[in-house]
Design a protein around this motif. Structure first.
Motif, PDB file in Angstrom:
ATOM      1  N   ILE A 232      83.692 110.980  48.379  1.00 21.17           N
ATOM      2  CA  ILE A 232      83.847 109.681  49.041  1.00 21.17           C
ATOM      3  C   ILE A 232      84.730 108.769  48.184  1.00 21.17           C
ATOM      4  CG2 ILE A 232      82.634 107.611  49.828  1.00 21.17           C
ATOM      5  CD1 ILE A 232      82.317 110.117  51.577  1.00 21.17           C
ATOM      6  N   ALA A 233      84.510 108.823  46.865  1.00 18.27           N
ATOM      7  CA  ALA A 233      85.339 108.006  45.974  1.00 18.27           C
ATOM      8  C   ALA A 233      86.804 108.395  46.128  1.00 18.27           C
ATOM      9  CB  ALA A 233      84.884 108.183  44.525  1.00 18.27           C
ATOM     10  N   LEU A 234      87.044 109.681  46.290  1.00 15.84           N
ATOM     11  CA  LEU A 234      88.411 110.171  46.480  1.00 15.84           C
ATOM     12  C   LEU A 234      88.966 109.680  47.820  1.00 15.84           C
ATOM     13  CD1 LEU A 234      90.585 112.024  45.265  1.00 15.84           C
ATOM     14  CD2 LEU A 234      89.599 113.886  46.596  1.00 15.84           C
ATOM     15  N   ALA A 235      88.133 109.784  48.868  1.00 13.65           N
ATOM     16  CA  ALA A 235      88.563 109.332  50.196  1.00 13.65           C
ATOM     17  C   ALA A 235      88.870 107.839  50.175  1.00 13.65           C
ATOM     18  CB  ALA A 235      87.472 109.632  51.226  1.00 13.65           C
ATOM     19  N   ARG A 236      88.023 107.071  49.480  1.00 13.69           N
ATOM     20  CA  ARG A 236      88.216 105.626  49.400  1.00 13.69           C
ATOM     21  C   ARG A 236      89.545 105.296  48.717  1.00 13.69           C
ATOM     22  NH1 ARG A 236      84.149 101.992  45.836  1.00 13.69           N
ATOM     23  NH2 ARG A 236      85.210 103.134  44.182  1.00 13.69           N
ATOM     24  N   ALA A 237      89.831 106.048  47.634  1.00 15.30           N
ATOM     25  CA  ALA A 237      91.069 105.783  46.897  1.00 15.30           C
ATOM     26  C   ALA A 237      92.296 106.190  47.719  1.00 15.30           C
ATOM     27  CB  ALA A 237      91.051 106.518  45.565  1.00 15.30           C
ATOM     28  N   LEU A 238      92.169 107.284  48.481  1.00 20.26           N
ATOM     29  CA  LEU A 238      93.327 107.792  49.226  1.00 20.26           C
ATOM     30  C   LEU A 238      93.574 107.041  50.530  1.00 20.26           C
ATOM     31  CD1 LEU A 238      92.942 111.652  48.767  1.00 20.26           C
ATOM     32  CD2 LEU A 238      94.778 110.218  47.875  1.00 20.26           C
ATOM     33  N   ALA A 239      92.526 106.348  51.035  1.00 20.67           N
ATOM     34  CA  ALA A 239      92.627 105.711  52.351  1.00 20.67           C
ATOM     35  C   ALA A 239      93.782 104.716  52.423  1.00 20.67           C
ATOM     36  CB  ALA A 239      91.313 105.014  52.700  1.00 20.67           C
ATOM     37  N   VAL A 240      94.076 104.049  51.317  1.00 24.69           N
ATOM     38  CA  VAL A 240      95.144 103.036  51.336  1.00 24.69           C
ATOM     39  C   VAL A 240      96.502 103.649  51.027  1.00 24.69           C
ATOM     40  CG1 VAL A 240      93.578 101.170  50.739  1.00 24.69           C
ATOM     41  CG2 VAL A 240      94.710 102.421  48.913  1.00 24.69           C
ATOM     42  N   ARG A 241      96.554 104.980  51.003  1.00 22.54           N
ATOM     43  CA  ARG A 241      97.784 105.696  50.669  1.00 22.54           C
ATOM     44  C   ARG A 241      98.426 105.145  49.402  1.00 22.54           C
ATOM     45  NH1 ARG A 241      98.959 108.384  55.742  1.00 22.54           N
ATOM     46  NH2 ARG A 241      98.345 107.078  57.474  1.00 22.54           N
ATOM     47  N   PRO A 242      97.765 105.316  48.276  1.00 22.08           N
ATOM     48  CA  PRO A 242      98.308 104.772  47.029  1.00 22.08           C
ATOM     49  C   PRO A 242      99.563 105.531  46.619  1.00 22.08           C
ATOM     50  CG  PRO A 242      96.461 106.204  46.556  1.00 22.08           C
ATOM     51  CD  PRO A 242      96.546 106.099  48.055  1.00 22.08           C
ATOM     52  N   SER A 243     100.421 104.861  45.865  1.00 18.19           N
ATOM     53  CA  SER A 243     101.610 105.559  45.381  1.00 18.19           C
ATOM     54  C   SER A 243     101.244 106.448  44.202  1.00 18.19           C
ATOM     55  CB  SER A 243     102.682 104.557  44.993  1.00 18.19           C
ATOM     56  OG  SER A 243     102.154 103.604  44.109  1.00 18.19           O
ATOM     57  N   ILE A 244     100.221 106.043  43.459  1.00 18.73           N
ATOM     58  CA  ILE A 244      99.776 106.822  42.305  1.00 18.73           C
ATOM     59  C   ILE A 244      98.258 106.979  42.411  1.00 18.73           C
ATOM     60  CG2 ILE A 244      99.714 106.950  39.784  1.00 18.73           C
ATOM     61  CD1 ILE A 244     102.537 106.686  40.649  1.00 18.73           C
ATOM     62  N   LEU A 245      97.770 108.173  42.130  1.00 18.98           N
ATOM     63  CA  LEU A 245      96.323 108.402  42.136  1.00 18.98           C
ATOM     64  C   LEU A 245      95.867 108.735  40.720  1.00 18.98           C
ATOM     65  CD1 LEU A 245      93.694 108.787  43.785  1.00 18.98           C
ATOM     66  CD2 LEU A 245      94.342 111.179  44.060  1.00 18.98           C
ATOM     67  N   LEU A 246      94.852 108.003  40.250  1.00 24.05           N
ATOM     68  CA  LEU A 246      94.335 108.232  38.901  1.00 24.05           C
ATOM     69  C   LEU A 246      92.901 108.730  38.989  1.00 24.05           C
ATOM     70  CD1 LEU A 246      95.539 104.830  37.368  1.00 24.05           C
ATOM     71  CD2 LEU A 246      96.749 107.024  37.347  1.00 24.05           C
ATOM     72  N   LEU A 247      92.609 109.814  38.301  1.00 19.82           N
ATOM     73  CA  LEU A 247      91.259 110.383  38.334  1.00 19.82           C
ATOM     74  C   LEU A 247      90.742 110.489  36.907  1.00 19.82           C
ATOM     75  CD1 LEU A 247      92.374 113.297  40.638  1.00 19.82           C
ATOM     76  CD2 LEU A 247      90.942 111.420  41.409  1.00 19.82           C
ATOM     77  N   ASP A 248      89.656 109.758  36.611  1.00 22.07           N
ATOM     78  CA  ASP A 248      89.116 109.766  35.249  1.00 22.07           C
ATOM     79  C   ASP A 248      87.940 110.728  35.154  1.00 22.07           C
ATOM     80  OD1 ASP A 248      88.497 109.284  32.664  1.00 22.07           O
ATOM     81  OD2 ASP A 248      88.184 107.131  32.869  1.00 22.07           O
ATOM     82  N   GLU A 249      88.180 111.878  34.600  1.00 24.64           N
ATOM     83  CA  GLU A 249      87.148 112.915  34.459  1.00 24.64           C
ATOM     84  C   GLU A 249      86.302 113.029  35.716  1.00 24.64           C
ATOM     85  OE1 GLU A 249      85.401 113.599  30.881  1.00 24.64           O
ATOM     86  OE2 GLU A 249      86.730 112.329  29.694  1.00 24.64           O
ATOM     87  N   PRO A 250      86.937 113.308  36.842  1.00 22.15           N
ATOM     88  CA  PRO A 250      86.194 113.251  38.105  1.00 22.15           C
ATOM     89  C   PRO A 250      85.147 114.344  38.235  1.00 22.15           C
ATOM     90  CG  PRO A 250      88.379 114.144  38.472  1.00 22.15           C
ATOM     91  CD  PRO A 250      88.327 113.723  37.046  1.00 22.15           C
ATOM     92  N   PHE A 251      85.258 115.390  37.454  1.00 22.44           N
ATOM     93  CA  PHE A 251      84.323 116.511  37.656  1.00 22.44           C
ATOM     94  C   PHE A 251      83.246 116.601  36.589  1.00 22.44           C
ATOM     95  CE2 PHE A 251      88.687 117.878  38.833  1.00 22.44           C
ATOM     96  CZ  PHE A 251      88.548 117.650  40.192  1.00 22.44           C
ATOM     97  N   ALA A 252      83.242 115.633  35.685  1.00 23.53           N
ATOM     98  CA  ALA A 252      82.348 115.732  34.523  1.00 23.53           C
ATOM     99  C   ALA A 252      80.888 115.898  34.932  1.00 23.53           C
ATOM    100  CB  ALA A 252      82.524 114.507  33.632  1.00 23.53           C
ATOM    101  N   ALA A 253      80.496 115.256  36.058  1.00 21.58           N
ATOM    102  CA  ALA A 253      79.079 115.271  36.408  1.00 21.58           C
ATOM    103  C   ALA A 253      78.709 116.436  37.334  1.00 21.58           C
ATOM    104  CB  ALA A 253      78.706 113.948  37.072  1.00 21.58           C
ATOM    105  N   LEU A 254      79.674 117.285  37.638  1.00 25.07           N
ATOM    106  CA  LEU A 254      79.397 118.334  38.625  1.00 25.07           C
ATOM    107  C   LEU A 254      79.078 119.666  37.955  1.00 25.07           C
ATOM    108  CD1 LEU A 254      82.311 117.581  41.095  1.00 25.07           C
ATOM    109  CD2 LEU A 254      80.060 116.514  40.934  1.00 25.07           C
TER     110      LEU A 254
END
Ligand SMILES: Nc1ncnc2c1ncn2[C@@H]1O[C@H](COP(=O)(O)OP(=O)(O)OP(=O)(O)O)[C@@H](O)[C@H]1O
Ligand SMILES: [Mg+2]
Lengths: 361, 283
Positions: free
Chosen positions: A148-170
């Motif tokens: 959902i966090a990814l969907a929220r970030a992508l919804a506005v069609r950002p020019s740059i996407l930044l992911l800070d250790e997105p998988f650390a908790a998985l």
């Protein structure tokens, strides 16, 4: 609506940042092509998050410039930068439903309701969570929140996407799924992406190029295979992948090649990294899979300490007569067993150019 | 599951506390209710005369309304001043937080009487405020600040401020700072982030702070009487006059019960509003 469907390049130009007097980012320059997926790899505290926060505009760098699509954006506050960010803890708005979370950025940009809900549906389809639209974040699993966090970030069609250790908790399986998912989504959207990680496998498998950081400095920025095969510093060589380290004395220099005499006798040829003079004390690195047992005269004698057959490979721990200990890895043939401890053997590099020579400290 | 051991304690252990409550809270309350149903001061005849007297008397009703209204004004002023203070506290570095916290709880560490007299000194005709206004030429004659509604509200707000600020600080510091960053990265300006993210997540703290301040303000006998002086009458003083000065116990008891019911009503209404907004806040 400010949409940036075209992919944008990102240039970090000589960024330096201090917290008080401590240097967190030290003169980092990264030139990232539009649509590229770059991994920021480095140990804890090396400045990865700081760099992301500078790009997003949450902190103002002391020196240097952030340039997106050829335009410096240093003067823009975060909400004017069109940069999507996924935080390590996801930072979903706990008081809003999944749909409202995803719509948040669209609403902030004044998009009309019909477009908002269409886009939210589209995004939830993309992350395969359409059924969860009316739930609250606390009713989702970690992996679902992450999507959902990814969907929220992508919804506005950002020019740059930044992911800070997105998988650390998985957990491991979910992590692999999400890595593939993100790579797929990133390809489809063509969004220039930076993913922060201290998991080198993740960096090597996902990224087009890997930027290795240490103590705020950029150690190397190159394709994943190149970072692994041709590390440009001792730090990169030992941080990325496994490496054997020996110390020796540089006997001869011939262009970028050098000959090192090892403490237990014997001499190995290797690639010089950086300017080195004859007679200097050096450290040499060689990966376990680049060593082999050999009967040649220049092989170093030693004894097997232990052998570990690991399915497809066999790893032997070898104690050299000179005292140093080395790991030797090789493919395991059908039915092959490890050599028994105590066996007398000799090792040498199996491939020329696999030995890399770095200055001592 | 973690709460299981808490309830597993032997209920008998709660008996002393229960006994204490029964003896010093429930019993007096029952007596109070009983007394309020006597029609005469010598407590011989039952009836609803005291309630009728209060509810049909415009003066009594105006005292009740002005007391509740005073509570509302003090609560709003506390919220208005307390929110920025709590906000500043949460965003300050550790060292400054220590100093700020001391300043915030200082009113709790000094006696209400002392604080109230301080306000008399500040607001009086020869007080600090008037002296300042006169010497700056902003006023020709000393202004009447003491014994005014505004004076009471300001003094009460200062006295009750910690009750508002402490819950607000708790609520604000529980908010993940990444939420604000996430909001601004998504394109929301400072004001939108505040209204859409910070404020809804602070609501529980605002509710708690408002309830505490309101309850404290309407019952603050000392500050109301000393700063308000003889001109303004609020429920606690009204009650005191009827019971101690006029020895009209049944009427005083009826005033208490009516006040109690009115306050409970106000609190319930407020809680209901909070429940609604919390529904909006957390589902
Ligand atoms: N707000 C801050 N104030 C002072 N120092 C800070 C602050 N944030 C980070 N630092 C310091 O700056 C350095 C870089 O921090 P940063 O958070 O960027 O590291 P990181 O690479 O993201 O580490 P990790 O992998 O643990 O998340 C660290 O030494 C850290 O202690
Ligand atoms: Mg970090």
């Amino acid at each position: 609506m400010t949409e940036s469907l075209t992919t944008q390049s990102l240039l970090l130009d000589r960024i330096t940042h201090r917290y008080g007097s401590s240097l967190a980012v030290d003169d980092v320059t990264l030139d990232i092509t539009g649509g590229e997926l770059v991994a920021l790899l480095g140990p804890s505290g090396c400045g990865k998050t700081t760099l992301l926060r500078i790009i997003a505009g949450f902190i103002n760098q002391g020196e240097g410039s952030v340039i997106i699509g050829g335009k410096a954006i240093d003067h823009l506050p975060p909400h004017r930068r069109t940069i999507g960010i996924v935080f390590q803890n996801y930072a979903l708005f706990p008081h809003m439903t999944v749909a409202d979370n995803v719509a948040y950025g669209l609403a902030a940009r004044g998009t009309d309701r019909a477009t908002q809900s269409a886009r939210v549906g589209e995004m939830l389809d993309l992350v395969k969570l359409s059924a969860m639209a009316d739930r609250y974040p606390r009713q989702l699993s970690g992996g679902q929140q992450q999507r959902i966090a990814l969907a929220r970030a992508l919804a506005v069609r950002p020019s740059i996407l930044l992911l800070d250790e997105p998988f650390a908790a998985l957990d491991k399986n979910l992590r692999l799924d999400m890595q593939i998912e993100i790579k797929r989504i990133q390809r489809m959207a063509g969004t220039t992406t930076i993913i922060v990680t201290h998991d080198q496998e993740e960096a090597l498998s996902m990224a087009d190029r890997v930027a290795v950081l240490s103590h705020g400095r950029l150690e190397q920025f190159a394709a994943a295979t190149e970072v692994y095969d041709k590390p440009q510093s001792y730090f990169v060589n030992t941080f990325v992948g496994a490496s054997n380290v020996l110390t020796g004395k540089l006997m001869d220099v011939n262009g970028m090649e050098g000959t090192v005499s090892l403490p237990g006798g014997g001499q190995w040829q290797g690639q010089l990294v950086g300017a080195l003079n004859r007679g200097a004390m050096v450290r040499i690195c060689i990966r376990p899979e680049h060593l082999a047992f050999s009967a040649d005269a220049d092989a170093l004698p030693g004894k097997i300490e232990i052998g570990l057959p690991l399915g497809a490979t066999i790893v032997h721990e070898v104690r050299l007569t000179g005292g140093a200990s080395l790991k030797v890895a090789g493919p395991r043939a059908m039915g092959a067993l490890a050599l028994p401890p105590g066996s007398d053997i000799a090792v040498k590099p199996a491939i020329s150019g696999a030995v890399r020579i770095y200055p001592e400290i | 599951m973690r709460s299981a051991p808490v309830t597993a304690y032997d209920l008998k252990l709660a008996l002393p506390l229960a006994g204490f409550f029964a003896l010093f809270f429930v019993a007096p309350l029952l007596i109070l209710i009983l007394v309020s149903f006597y029609t005469d001061t010598s407590l011989t005849q039952f009836g609803l005369a005291q309630y009728a007297r209060f509810l049909l008397d415009p003066f009594s009703l105006s005292v009740l309304v002005s007391t509740l209204w005073l509570g509302v004004k003090v609560t709003l002023l506390c919220l208005l001043l307390g929110f920025p203070l709590a906000w500043t506290f949460v965003r300050s570095p550790r060292l400054a937080q220590g100093v700020l916290m001391l300043i915030i709880v200082l009113p709790l560490l000094t006696s209400v009487v002392v604080r109230t007299f301080a306000w008399i000194v500040i607001l009086g005709r020869q007080g600090i405020v008037n002296n300042l206004l006169l010497s700056l030429g902003l006023a020709d004659t000393p202004l009447r600040l003491l014994y005014t509604d505004g004076g009471v509200v300001v003094a009460l707000a200062q006295v009750q401020m910690p009750l508002m600020v402490l819950p607000l600080i708790t609520a604000l510091s529980r908010i993940d700072p990444n939420l604000r960053d996430a909001s601004s990265a998504l394109g929301a300006g400072a004001w939108r982030s505040f209204v859409k993210v910070i404020l809804p997540l602070t609501l529980p703290g605002i509710m708690a702070g408002c309830l505490l301040t309101f309850a404290a303000a309407i019952t603050a006998f000392i500050t109301q009487s000393l700063v308000g002086g003889g001109q303004m009458l609020f429920m606690p003083m009204y009650l005191y006059q009827q019971s101690s000065t006029l020895s009209n116990w049944p009427f005083a008891a009826a005033i208490s019960i009516i006040f109690l019911v009115a306050v409970l009503g106000a609190v319930t209404l407020f809680n209901l509003l909070g429940r609604l907004s919390r529904g909006y806040a957390q589902g």
